[in-house]
Design a protein around this motif. Structure first.
Motif, PDB file in Angstrom:
ATOM      1  N   ALA A   1       0.883  -1.157   0.118  1.00  0.00           N
ATOM      2  CA  ALA A   1      -0.076   0.235   0.050  1.00  0.00           C
ATOM      3  C   ALA A   1       1.003   1.277  -0.135  1.00  0.00           C
ATOM      4  CB  ALA A   1      -1.115  -0.018   1.366  1.00  0.00           C
ATOM      5  N   ALA A   2       2.031   1.293   0.505  1.00  0.00           N
ATOM      6  CA  ALA A   2       2.763   2.333   0.861  1.00  0.00           C
ATOM      7  C   ALA A   2       3.232   2.853  -0.579  1.00  0.00           C
ATOM      8  CB  ALA A   2       3.909   2.267   1.946  1.00  0.00           C
ATOM      9  N   GLU A   3       3.698   1.894  -1.301  1.00  0.00           N
ATOM     10  CA  GLU A   3       4.424   2.185  -2.477  1.00  0.00           C
ATOM     11  C   GLU A   3       3.285   2.471  -3.704  1.00  0.00           C
ATOM     12  OE1 GLU A   3       6.778  -0.180  -6.274  1.00  0.00           O
ATOM     13  OE2 GLU A   3       6.911  -1.085  -4.122  1.00  0.00           O
ATOM     14  N   ILE A   4       2.251   1.932  -3.376  1.00  0.00           N
ATOM     15  CA  ILE A   4       1.241   2.580  -4.241  1.00  0.00           C
ATOM     16  C   ILE A   4       0.885   3.976  -4.096  1.00  0.00           C
ATOM     17  CG2 ILE A   4      -1.210   2.325  -4.938  1.00  0.00           C
ATOM     18  CD1 ILE A   4      -1.034  -0.768  -4.458  1.00  0.00           C
ATOM     19  N   PHE A   5       0.837   4.233  -2.881  1.00  0.00           N
ATOM     20  CA  PHE A   5       0.399   5.695  -2.346  1.00  0.00           C
ATOM     21  C   PHE A   5       1.468   6.576  -2.858  1.00  0.00           C
ATOM     22  CE2 PHE A   5       0.747   8.741   1.293  1.00  0.00           C
ATOM     23  CZ  PHE A   5      -0.482   9.277   1.248  1.00  0.00           C
ATOM     24  N   VAL A   6       2.687   6.291  -2.408  1.00  0.00           N
ATOM     25  CA  VAL A   6       3.879   7.238  -2.925  1.00  0.00           C
ATOM     26  C   VAL A   6       4.030   7.259  -4.300  1.00  0.00           C
ATOM     27  CG1 VAL A   6       6.176   7.367  -2.732  1.00  0.00           C
ATOM     28  CG2 VAL A   6       5.088   6.935  -0.799  1.00  0.00           C
ATOM     29  N   ARG A   7       3.777   6.399  -5.094  1.00  0.00           N
ATOM     30  CA  ARG A   7       4.125   6.632  -6.571  1.00  0.00           C
ATOM     31  C   ARG A   7       2.858   7.076  -7.141  1.00  0.00           C
ATOM     32  NH1 ARG A   7       6.241   0.844  -8.816  1.00  0.00           N
ATOM     33  NH2 ARG A   7       6.230   2.067 -10.856  1.00  0.00           N
ATOM     34  N   LEU A   8       1.812   7.087  -6.681  1.00  0.00           N
ATOM     35  CA  LEU A   8       0.444   7.870  -7.157  1.00  0.00           C
ATOM     36  C   LEU A   8       0.734   9.303  -6.829  1.00  0.00           C
ATOM     37  CD1 LEU A   8      -2.647   5.720  -6.334  1.00  0.00           C
ATOM     38  CD2 LEU A   8      -1.570   6.256  -8.859  1.00  0.00           C
ATOM     39  N   SER A  62       7.382   3.850   9.443  1.00  0.00           N
ATOM     40  CA  SER A  62       8.008   2.478   9.790  1.00  0.00           C
ATOM     41  C   SER A  62       9.503   2.402   9.611  1.00  0.00           C
ATOM     42  CB  SER A  62       7.530   1.769   8.432  1.00  0.00           C
ATOM     43  OG  SER A  62       8.227   0.358   7.943  1.00  0.00           O
ATOM     44  N   GLN A  63       9.795   1.646  10.558  1.00  0.00           N
ATOM     45  CA  GLN A  63      11.413   1.484  10.573  1.00  0.00           C
ATOM     46  C   GLN A  63      12.217   0.199   9.595  1.00  0.00           C
ATOM     47  OE1 GLN A  63      13.500   3.349  12.196  1.00  0.00           O
ATOM     48  NE2 GLN A  63      11.542   4.544  12.056  1.00  0.00           N
ATOM     49  N   ASP A  64      11.160  -0.275   8.668  1.00  0.00           N
ATOM     50  CA  ASP A  64      11.426  -1.211   7.752  1.00  0.00           C
ATOM     51  C   ASP A  64      12.598  -0.459   6.765  1.00  0.00           C
ATOM     52  OD1 ASP A  64      11.817  -2.903   5.242  1.00  0.00           O
ATOM     53  OD2 ASP A  64       9.928  -3.641   5.615  1.00  0.00           O
ATOM     54  N   ARG A  65      13.752  -0.850   6.762  1.00  0.00           N
ATOM     55  CA  ARG A  65      14.748  -0.183   6.019  1.00  0.00           C
ATOM     56  C   ARG A  65      14.761  -0.272   4.363  1.00  0.00           C
ATOM     57  NH1 ARG A  65      20.048   0.233  10.169  1.00  0.00           N
ATOM     58  NH2 ARG A  65      18.990   1.329  11.536  1.00  0.00           N
ATOM     59  N   THR A  66      14.541  -1.656   4.301  1.00  0.00           N
ATOM     60  CA  THR A  66      14.442  -2.157   2.746  1.00  0.00           C
ATOM     61  C   THR A  66      13.115  -1.203   2.114  1.00  0.00           C
ATOM     62  OG1 THR A  66      14.829  -4.494   3.363  1.00  0.00           O
ATOM     63  CG2 THR A  66      13.392  -3.734   1.334  1.00  0.00           C
ATOM     64  N   LEU A  67      11.967  -0.826   2.788  1.00  0.00           N
ATOM     65  CA  LEU A  67      10.705  -0.176   2.420  1.00  0.00           C
ATOM     66  C   LEU A  67      11.268   1.259   2.308  1.00  0.00           C
ATOM     67  CD1 LEU A  67       8.032  -0.086   1.454  1.00  0.00           C
ATOM     68  CD2 LEU A  67       7.070   0.286   3.881  1.00  0.00           C
ATOM     69  N   GLN A  68      12.074   1.915   3.445  1.00  0.00           N
ATOM     70  CA  GLN A  68      12.427   3.180   3.375  1.00  0.00           C
ATOM     71  C   GLN A  68      13.202   3.683   2.030  1.00  0.00           C
ATOM     72  OE1 GLN A  68      14.725   3.533   6.686  1.00  0.00           O
ATOM     73  NE2 GLN A  68      12.938   3.563   8.069  1.00  0.00           N
ATOM     74  N   ALA A  69      14.095   2.675   1.809  1.00  0.00           N
ATOM     75  CA  ALA A  69      14.803   2.711   0.768  1.00  0.00           C
ATOM     76  C   ALA A  69      13.992   2.672  -0.787  1.00  0.00           C
ATOM     77  CB  ALA A  69      16.054   1.807   0.614  1.00  0.00           C
ATOM     78  N   ARG A  70      13.316   1.724  -0.714  1.00  0.00           N
ATOM     79  CA  ARG A  70      12.463   1.676  -2.103  1.00  0.00           C
ATOM     80  C   ARG A  70      11.485   2.830  -2.293  1.00  0.00           C
ATOM     81  NH1 ARG A  70      11.137  -1.421  -5.825  1.00  0.00           N
ATOM     82  NH2 ARG A  70       9.419  -1.564  -6.831  1.00  0.00           N
ATOM     83  N   ALA A  90      21.428   4.968  13.779  1.00  0.00           N
ATOM     84  CA  ALA A  90      21.520   4.123  12.581  1.00  0.00           C
ATOM     85  C   ALA A  90      20.405   4.481  11.475  1.00  0.00           C
ATOM     86  CB  ALA A  90      21.332   2.660  13.027  1.00  0.00           C
ATOM     87  N   THR A  91      19.301   4.837  11.806  1.00  0.00           N
ATOM     88  CA  THR A  91      18.316   5.142  10.863  1.00  0.00           C
ATOM     89  C   THR A  91      18.714   6.547  10.144  1.00  0.00           C
ATOM     90  OG1 THR A  91      16.404   4.411  12.263  1.00  0.00           O
ATOM     91  CG2 THR A  91      15.757   5.888  10.640  1.00  0.00           C
ATOM     92  N   ARG A 110      22.206   7.706   3.090  1.00  0.00           N
ATOM     93  CA  ARG A 110      22.620   6.902   1.856  1.00  0.00           C
ATOM     94  C   ARG A 110      21.591   6.754   0.916  1.00  0.00           C
ATOM     95  NH1 ARG A 110      24.767   3.882   6.118  1.00  0.00           N
ATOM     96  NH2 ARG A 110      23.158   2.285   5.781  1.00  0.00           N
ATOM     97  N   VAL A 111      20.081   6.843   1.486  1.00  0.00           N
ATOM     98  CA  VAL A 111      19.215   6.237   0.444  1.00  0.00           C
ATOM     99  C   VAL A 111      18.033   7.408   0.054  1.00  0.00           C
ATOM    100  CG1 VAL A 111      19.279   3.845   1.140  1.00  0.00           C
ATOM    101  CG2 VAL A 111      17.415   5.543   2.269  1.00  0.00           C
ATOM    102  N   TYR A 112      18.151   8.594   0.912  1.00  0.00           N
ATOM    103  CA  TYR A 112      17.116   9.573   0.576  1.00  0.00           C
ATOM    104  C   TYR A 112      17.087   9.966  -0.843  1.00  0.00           C
ATOM    105  CZ  TYR A 112      14.457  13.879   1.746  1.00  0.00           C
ATOM    106  OH  TYR A 112      13.339  14.774   1.943  1.00  0.00           O
ATOM    107  N   HIS A 113      15.994  10.302  -1.353  1.00  0.00           N
ATOM    108  CA  HIS A 113      15.700  10.725  -2.740  1.00  0.00           C
ATOM    109  C   HIS A 113      16.537  12.002  -2.969  1.00  0.00           C
ATOM    110  CE1 HIS A 113      13.827  11.920  -6.822  1.00  0.00           C
ATOM    111  NE2 HIS A 113      13.434  10.704  -6.546  1.00  0.00           N
ATOM    112  N   PRO A 114      17.567  11.921  -4.175  1.00  0.00           N
ATOM    113  CA  PRO A 114      18.165  13.238  -4.404  1.00  0.00           C
ATOM    114  C   PRO A 114      17.516  14.686  -4.557  1.00  0.00           C
ATOM    115  CG  PRO A 114      18.311  11.794  -6.268  1.00  0.00           C
ATOM    116  CD  PRO A 114      17.732  11.094  -5.116  1.00  0.00           C
ATOM    117  N   ALA A 115      16.083  14.551  -5.103  1.00  0.00           N
ATOM    118  CA  ALA A 115      15.413  15.611  -5.389  1.00  0.00           C
ATOM    119  C   ALA A 115      15.143  16.364  -3.894  1.00  0.00           C
ATOM    120  CB  ALA A 115      13.971  15.103  -5.781  1.00  0.00           C
ATOM    121  N   GLY A 116      15.320  15.659  -2.590  1.00  0.00           N
ATOM    122  CA  GLY A 116      15.112  16.288  -1.495  1.00  0.00           C
ATOM    123  C   GLY A 116      16.376  17.001  -1.064  1.00  0.00           C
ATOM    124  N   GLY A 117      17.432  16.856  -1.780  1.00  0.00           N
ATOM    125  CA  GLY A 117      18.662  17.405  -1.124  1.00  0.00           C
ATOM    126  C   GLY A 117      19.294  16.403  -0.034  1.00  0.00           C
TER     127      GLY A 117
END
Length: 411
Positions: free
Chosen positions: A169-176, A246-254, A276-277, A283-290
């Motif tokens: 659900a999170a991926e669908i929400f973000v991509r839309l 969520s603290q799911d790091r795989t999901l954060q990165a995706r 650690a977070t 490392r994974v934050y989207h470059p558009a966010g700086g």
């Protein structure tokens, strides 16, 4: 340092009497008005759905000991409009928006797009909508929305399946909300591995009975849909911030592959996990966010402040401690069975308790000068006057005592 407030809009009974829902809602609006005048940056509002009082009679109650309603904010988008119409500077955020229940991620994305469409019509508008989102904390809300196990295997491993559904659900929400035109086939099925199971035997049993891909377990999609795009288009994406609960790091990165997505971290998280977070998001934050900044991860913290001028510091300190102990004890009792006792103890240890000078010292010791903290003044209380007084005392008495490095109130 950024100082926000967190509001639960809870109908609780710490004094034995449940206030009317209208009283709780009016108290919230008054607290937001006061917070706006005092210069707090954002009001983060908890979300909930359906009556938690009635779910106590369900066959499988989730919070059987809670008296009253755990939350009265059932529609963040409507609430945001109420807040923005009544204030001048403060921004508004959800903590969190459930993107699994209430129609799922497509409906949630459309509601947020509509909110941003109206909010961004004024070219001079600068206040941001901060949408914290996740799969929802209480399973009865998902069940009442029709999100239930579809097979015997899913029923047996529902905690893991439910987490996979939330990730989908999170991926669908973000991509839309990133403006994509999307079909369900564009969203990969979520896979589970040993890291999702605390017991290796449970993982092997789940792998044997589920659909596998190598050493991973594939969870079937929950949402199937043809091409879709939300309307109205978000013409002012600068006014929308997404924050993953969520603290799911795989999901954060995706999710950060599609657009900038920040992360919540609760006050009960140990300092090592918090650091650690931060390192992971850098490392994974989207470059558009700086570049990643510490203020991109808001953290909740309880506040029990007493600093009356007609009382000694010792009396104020003892009063704050007694207030904290009473409210925390009532809260843990109400949520008995839903929280890990060790994490609950950690939360109590991380609270800000005492006089203005005590709390200024605690903030300086515990928090980085660039942190964003969500100060929880209305925690398990119906005393709206006390909440407003504590917010005022914090800004007028605590903040001036902080080192200059901790005093910035920029959003």
């Amino acid at each position: 340092m950024r100082f926000d407030i967190f509001c639960s809009i809870t109908q609780a009974q710490p004094g034995g009497v449940l206030p009317a829902h209208q009283v709780v809602l009016r108290n919230f609006l008054e607290q937001v008005r006061v917070a706006d005048g005092l210069g707090f940056g954002t009001v983060w509002v908890a979300g909930s759905h359906f009556s938690s009082e009635l779910q106590r009679a369900h066959r499988r109650p989730v919070i059987p000991h809670w008296r009253g309603e755990v939350g009265l904010n059932t529609d963040f988008c409507q609430l945001a409009g109420q807040v923005l119409a009544r204030t001048e500077r403060i921004e508004v955020g959800s903590a969190i928006l459930n993107v699994v229940g209430q129609g799922g991620p497509l409906a949630a994305a459309e509601r947020v797009a509509a909110l941003l469409g109206w909010h961004g019509l004024d070219p001079d508008e600068r206040r941001r909508i901060r949408v914290g989102f996740a799969g929802g904390r209480f399973d009865y809300i998902s069940r009442l929305s029709g999100v239930v196990p579809c097979t015997g295997w899913e029923r047996e491993f529902w905690p893991q399946v439910r987490a996979a559904v939330a990730a989908e659900a999170a991926e669908i929400f973000v991509r839309l909300l990133a403006g994509e035109t999307l079909t369900s086939d564009d969203v990969p099925e979520v896979e589970l591995g040993p890291e999702h199971f605390g017991d290796p035997d449970a993982y092997r049993w789940a792998w044997k009975g589920g659909r596998s891909a190598g050493e991973r377990i594939v969870v079937p999609r929950r949402w199937e849909f043809e091409s879709v795009r939300v309307v109205p288009e978000i013409a002012r994406p600068d006014l929308l911030e997404l924050v993953l609960g969520s603290q799911d790091r795989t999901l954060q990165a995706r999710l950060n592959r599609f657009r900038p997505v920040k992360v919540f971290n609760l006050s009960i998280a140990p300092p090592a996990v918090i650091e650690a977070t931060h390192a992971h998001l850098a490392r994974v934050y989207h470059p558009a966010g700086g570049p990643w900044q510490r203020g991109y991860m808001p953290r909740t913290v309880f506040v029990f402040l007493q600093d009356r001028a007609d009382r000694s510091a010792e009396v104020n300190r003892a009063g704050a401690r007694a207030d904290a102990e009473a409210r925390l004890a009532a809260y843990w009792l109400a949520l008995e069975g839903t929280l890990d006792p060790a994490r609950s103890a950690s939360a109590a240890g991380n609270a800000l308790i005492g006089t203005a000078s005590d709390i200024a010292e605690q903030i300086t010791e515990r928090f980085h000068p660039q942190d964003r903290i969500m100060l929880w003044f209305d925690f398990f209380t119906q005393d709206g006057r006390q909440v407003c007084e504590q917010m005022e005392s914090f800004m007028t008495r605590v903040v001036p005592l902080l080192p200059t490095t901790h005093r910035s109130l920029s959003a």
